[in-house]
Design a protein around this motif. Sequence first.
Motif, PDB file in Angstrom:
ATOM      1  N   LYS A   1      27.161  30.858  40.740  1.00 31.27           N
ATOM      2  CA  LYS A   1      28.320  31.748  40.697  1.00 31.27           C
ATOM      3  C   LYS A   1      27.958  33.111  41.221  1.00 31.27           C
ATOM      4  CE  LYS A   1      27.667  33.172  35.884  1.00 31.27           C
ATOM      5  NZ  LYS A   1      28.381  33.509  34.612  1.00 31.27           N
ATOM      6  N   SER A  40      41.072  34.260  39.644  1.00 32.28           N
ATOM      7  CA  SER A  40      41.779  35.531  39.493  1.00 32.28           C
ATOM      8  C   SER A  40      42.391  35.585  38.102  1.00 32.28           C
ATOM      9  CB  SER A  40      42.864  35.666  40.560  1.00 32.28           C
ATOM     10  OG  SER A  40      43.797  34.601  40.479  1.00 32.28           O
ATOM     11  N   SER A  50      33.958  25.938  46.776  1.00 27.10           N
ATOM     12  CA  SER A  50      34.127  27.261  46.183  1.00 27.10           C
ATOM     13  C   SER A  50      35.331  27.243  45.251  1.00 27.10           C
ATOM     14  CB  SER A  50      34.355  28.312  47.259  1.00 27.10           C
ATOM     15  OG  SER A  50      33.258  28.388  48.143  1.00 27.10           O
ATOM     16  N   VAL A  54      37.594  30.249  43.555  1.00 26.73           N
ATOM     17  CA  VAL A  54      37.880  31.670  43.360  1.00 26.73           C
ATOM     18  C   VAL A  54      38.804  31.816  42.152  1.00 26.73           C
ATOM     19  CG1 VAL A  54      38.865  33.740  44.365  1.00 26.73           C
ATOM     20  CG2 VAL A  54      37.608  32.134  45.809  1.00 26.73           C
ATOM     21  N   LYS A  95      32.127  38.424  43.092  1.00 26.04           N
ATOM     22  CA  LYS A  95      33.233  37.821  43.831  1.00 26.04           C
ATOM     23  C   LYS A  95      34.125  36.967  42.936  1.00 26.04           C
ATOM     24  CE  LYS A  95      30.809  37.668  48.258  1.00 26.04           C
ATOM     25  NZ  LYS A  95      30.339  36.821  49.370  1.00 26.04           N
ATOM     26  N   ASN A  96      33.759  36.868  41.647  1.00 21.46           N
ATOM     27  CA  ASN A  96      34.513  36.030  40.710  1.00 21.46           C
ATOM     28  C   ASN A  96      34.682  34.610  41.253  1.00 21.46           C
ATOM     29  OD1 ASN A  96      35.206  36.856  38.095  1.00 21.46           O
ATOM     30  ND2 ASN A  96      37.387  36.649  38.506  1.00 21.46           N
ATOM     31  N   THR A  97      33.603  34.087  41.780  1.00 20.13           N
ATOM     32  CA  THR A  97      33.637  32.799  42.473  1.00 20.13           C
ATOM     33  C   THR A  97      32.523  31.900  41.962  1.00 20.13           C
ATOM     34  OG1 THR A  97      34.561  33.815  44.456  1.00 20.13           O
ATOM     35  CG2 THR A  97      33.509  31.667  44.730  1.00 20.13           C
TER      36      THR A  97
END
Length: 114
Positions: free
Chosen positions: A71, A25, A21, A23, A75-77
């Motif tokens: 993607k 930001s 994963s 993540v 979750k911006n993941t």
Amino acid sequence: QVQLVESGGGLVQPGGSLRLSCVVSGSNIRIYTMHWYRQAPEKQRELVASISSGGSTNYADSVKGRFTISKDNAKNTVYLQMNSLKPEDTAVYYCYMYYQRAYWGQGTQVTVSS
């Protein structure tokens, strides 16, 4: 400040699976192409898989049919599902994006060994 944080690496036996994963930001992955790279000891960093803003994917020949990039915009993941792992997949895996400049995560170690 854009940050990419990978997780999910580890030790797995040949033929096993892992899901990485990444993540993100500070930026919205919905509008950028995201990439997974890897770097094995004493080798150059290589592109493993990419996913565009629209969801189109591309893979290195060495992982086609075994790895899947995906993607979750909410979750911006970004994920990398790795199946049928081989010892030659052993490497540090990095998440990468370009937004005004290149951004790399810190990397997550994947070791495939019996």
